[in-house]
Scaffold this motif. Structure first.
Motif, PDB file in Angstrom:
ATOM      1  N   PRO A 154       0.818  -1.209   0.000  1.00  0.00           N
ATOM      2  CA  PRO A 154       0.000   0.000   0.000  1.00  0.00           C
ATOM      3  C   PRO A 154       0.854   1.263   0.000  1.00  0.00           C
ATOM      4  O   PRO A 154       2.021   1.242   0.401  1.00  0.00           O
ATOM      5  CB  PRO A 154      -0.777  -0.127   1.324  1.00  0.00           C
ATOM      6  CG  PRO A 154       0.189  -0.833   2.227  1.00  0.00           C
ATOM      7  CD  PRO A 154       0.943  -1.801   1.340  1.00  0.00           C
ATOM      8  N   LEU A 155       0.274   2.342  -0.483  1.00  0.00           N
ATOM      9  CA  LEU A 155       0.854   3.686  -0.350  1.00  0.00           C
ATOM     10  C   LEU A 155       2.213   3.812  -1.036  1.00  0.00           C
ATOM     11  O   LEU A 155       3.046   4.622  -0.638  1.00  0.00           O
ATOM     12  CB  LEU A 155       0.984   4.060   1.140  1.00  0.00           C
ATOM     13  CG  LEU A 155      -0.249   3.821   2.018  1.00  0.00           C
ATOM     14  CD1 LEU A 155       0.088   4.073   3.487  1.00  0.00           C
ATOM     15  CD2 LEU A 155      -1.407   4.690   1.581  1.00  0.00           C
ATOM     16  N   LEU A 156       2.442   3.050  -2.089  1.00  0.00           N
ATOM     17  CA  LEU A 156       3.769   3.008  -2.712  1.00  0.00           C
ATOM     18  C   LEU A 156       4.102   4.249  -3.538  1.00  0.00           C
ATOM     19  O   LEU A 156       5.282   4.532  -3.762  1.00  0.00           O
ATOM     20  CB  LEU A 156       3.881   1.781  -3.629  1.00  0.00           C
ATOM     21  CG  LEU A 156       4.038   0.419  -2.972  1.00  0.00           C
ATOM     22  CD1 LEU A 156       4.096  -0.664  -4.040  1.00  0.00           C
ATOM     23  CD2 LEU A 156       5.285   0.379  -2.103  1.00  0.00           C
ATOM     24  N   LEU A 157       3.106   4.960  -4.004  1.00  0.00           N
ATOM     25  CA  LEU A 157       3.369   6.018  -4.976  1.00  0.00           C
ATOM     26  C   LEU A 157       3.547   7.390  -4.339  1.00  0.00           C
ATOM     27  O   LEU A 157       3.528   8.400  -5.034  1.00  0.00           O
ATOM     28  CB  LEU A 157       2.233   6.067  -6.011  1.00  0.00           C
ATOM     29  CG  LEU A 157       1.937   4.745  -6.716  1.00  0.00           C
ATOM     30  CD1 LEU A 157       0.930   4.947  -7.841  1.00  0.00           C
ATOM     31  CD2 LEU A 157       3.212   4.102  -7.242  1.00  0.00           C
ATOM     32  N   LYS A 158       3.786   7.419  -3.046  1.00  0.00           N
ATOM     33  CA  LYS A 158       4.007   8.695  -2.374  1.00  0.00           C
ATOM     34  C   LYS A 158       5.440   8.887  -1.899  1.00  0.00           C
ATOM     35  O   LYS A 158       5.775   9.945  -1.379  1.00  0.00           O
ATOM     36  CB  LYS A 158       3.072   8.839  -1.167  1.00  0.00           C
ATOM     37  CG  LYS A 158       3.384   7.917   0.008  1.00  0.00           C
ATOM     38  CD  LYS A 158       2.422   8.162   1.163  1.00  0.00           C
ATOM     39  CE  LYS A 158       2.765   7.315   2.371  1.00  0.00           C
ATOM     40  NZ  LYS A 158       4.087   7.637   2.962  1.00  0.00           N
ATOM     41  N   ASP A 159       6.288   7.885  -2.088  1.00  0.00           N
ATOM     42  CA  ASP A 159       7.627   7.936  -1.501  1.00  0.00           C
ATOM     43  C   ASP A 159       8.750   8.080  -2.519  1.00  0.00           C
ATOM     44  O   ASP A 159       9.912   7.873  -2.198  1.00  0.00           O
ATOM     45  CB  ASP A 159       7.874   6.675  -0.653  1.00  0.00           C
ATOM     46  CG  ASP A 159       7.028   6.669   0.605  1.00  0.00           C
ATOM     47  OD1 ASP A 159       6.975   7.709   1.286  1.00  0.00           O
ATOM     48  OD2 ASP A 159       6.404   5.633   0.909  1.00  0.00           O
ATOM     49  N   TRP A 160       8.435   8.390  -3.768  1.00  0.00           N
ATOM     50  CA  TRP A 160       9.442   8.689  -4.783  1.00  0.00           C
ATOM     51  C   TRP A 160      10.384   7.521  -5.052  1.00  0.00           C
ATOM     52  O   TRP A 160      11.559   7.719  -5.369  1.00  0.00           O
ATOM     53  CB  TRP A 160      10.248   9.934  -4.410  1.00  0.00           C
ATOM     54  CG  TRP A 160       9.377  11.142  -4.235  1.00  0.00           C
ATOM     55  CD1 TRP A 160       8.957  11.691  -3.055  1.00  0.00           C
ATOM     56  CD2 TRP A 160       8.800  11.949  -5.277  1.00  0.00           C
ATOM     57  NE1 TRP A 160       8.151  12.775  -3.284  1.00  0.00           N
ATOM     58  CE2 TRP A 160       8.033  12.964  -4.643  1.00  0.00           C
ATOM     59  CE3 TRP A 160       8.836  11.901  -6.666  1.00  0.00           C
ATOM     60  CZ2 TRP A 160       7.320  13.910  -5.372  1.00  0.00           C
ATOM     61  CZ3 TRP A 160       8.123  12.852  -7.371  1.00  0.00           C
ATOM     62  CH2 TRP A 160       7.396  13.839  -6.720  1.00  0.00           C
ATOM     63  N   PHE A 161       9.892   6.305  -4.907  1.00  0.00           N
ATOM     64  CA  PHE A 161      10.706   5.161  -5.281  1.00  0.00           C
ATOM     65  C   PHE A 161      10.916   5.172  -6.802  1.00  0.00           C
ATOM     66  O   PHE A 161      10.033   5.580  -7.561  1.00  0.00           O
ATOM     67  CB  PHE A 161      10.023   3.856  -4.872  1.00  0.00           C
ATOM     68  CG  PHE A 161       9.984   3.612  -3.392  1.00  0.00           C
ATOM     69  CD1 PHE A 161      11.133   3.708  -2.626  1.00  0.00           C
ATOM     70  CD2 PHE A 161       8.794   3.274  -2.764  1.00  0.00           C
ATOM     71  CE1 PHE A 161      11.099   3.478  -1.252  1.00  0.00           C
ATOM     72  CE2 PHE A 161       8.743   3.037  -1.398  1.00  0.00           C
ATOM     73  CZ  PHE A 161       9.900   3.142  -0.639  1.00  0.00           C
ATOM     74  N   PRO A 162      12.085   4.695  -7.266  1.00  0.00           N
ATOM     75  CA  PRO A 162      12.419   4.778  -8.694  1.00  0.00           C
ATOM     76  C   PRO A 162      11.794   3.652  -9.515  1.00  0.00           C
ATOM     77  O   PRO A 162      12.488   2.809 -10.090  1.00  0.00           O
ATOM     78  CB  PRO A 162      13.944   4.689  -8.683  1.00  0.00           C
ATOM     79  CG  PRO A 162      14.261   3.825  -7.505  1.00  0.00           C
ATOM     80  CD  PRO A 162      13.232   4.186  -6.457  1.00  0.00           C
TER      81      PRO A 162
END
Length: 213
Positions: free
Chosen positions: A147-155
């Motif tokens: 969950p919530l993966l698209l808020k932490d600027w992962f590449p």
């Protein structure tokens, strides 16, 4: 807000189409390891789709590693510092993003080792898993779900969001976890995953998904 046109599809067909799309995916940063997000609330079961895509890739002769963020939860003493149902802590403090950067994304950068830790912490025992590192062959894919993966600027090189309407999310989330629902409402407002993901999968009816992207 959802802005793409969605078409009905079966889960099996969706896994095949995503696997075919990933075969030609090349990271922009020169890494040989494409990194894919399968984002969604636990009730949306994004890990099931990640596993299905991994199986489809294997049939096509490509290696992949499925990693779930539940294996990178922070220790209970940190997660529950402000109580067992603190929405702010769940949104920003439950998942060990520093460990994900260090143990998963760092090794998969251009020039990295490709040596990834598949999980770090067991929430049931509240102890380190001590899992061995996995050496990814060149061109293997990372399929990270949670969950919530698209808020932490992962590449990520491609993002898939498994969407549930607010009503479906409430129905399919166990009563004991309803306290997390405001975190997902906030996520929709701040990150707008339905609009920003490369692929959107709507799964209100788990038997009849729809997709677009």
């Amino acid at each position: 807000m959802e802005r793409v046109r969605l078409e009905a599809i079966t889960w099996e067909r969706l896994g095949d189409l995503l696997a075919d799309r990933l075969l030609d995916l090349k990271p922009d940063d020169g890494s040989p390891w494409p990194r894919i997000a399968f984002d969604g609330a636990p009730a949306a079961r994004p890990g099931d789709l990640a596993a299905r895509v991994s199986d489809a890739l294997r049939v096509r002769g490509r290696s992949s590693l499925v990693v779930g963020t539940e294996g990178f939860l922070r220790p209970a003493s940190l997660r529950f510092e402000y109580g067992h149902q603190d929405v702010e802590a769940y949104y920003n403090g439950w998942f060990d993003t520093a460990a994900l950067w260090r143990e998963v994304f760092g090794p998969l950068e251009a020039g990295g080792t490709g040596r990834v830790l598949p999980d770090l912490w067991d929430p049931d025992t509240d102890r380190a898993t001590r899992s061995p590192y996995v050496q990814l062959p060149s061109d293997a894919l990372l399929l990270l779900h949670g969950p919530l993966l698209l808020k932490d600027w992962f590449p990520f090189d491609l993002t898939v969001h498994v969407l549930l309407s607010p009503g479906a999310l409430r129905r399919r989330t166990p009563q004991s976890e309803h306290w997390t629902l405001p975190a997902f409402q906030r996520y929709e407002t701040e990150a707008d995953p339905a609009a920003t993901a490369d692929v959107l999968v709507r799964a209100d009816d788990p038997r009849h998904p729809a997709w677009g992207g």
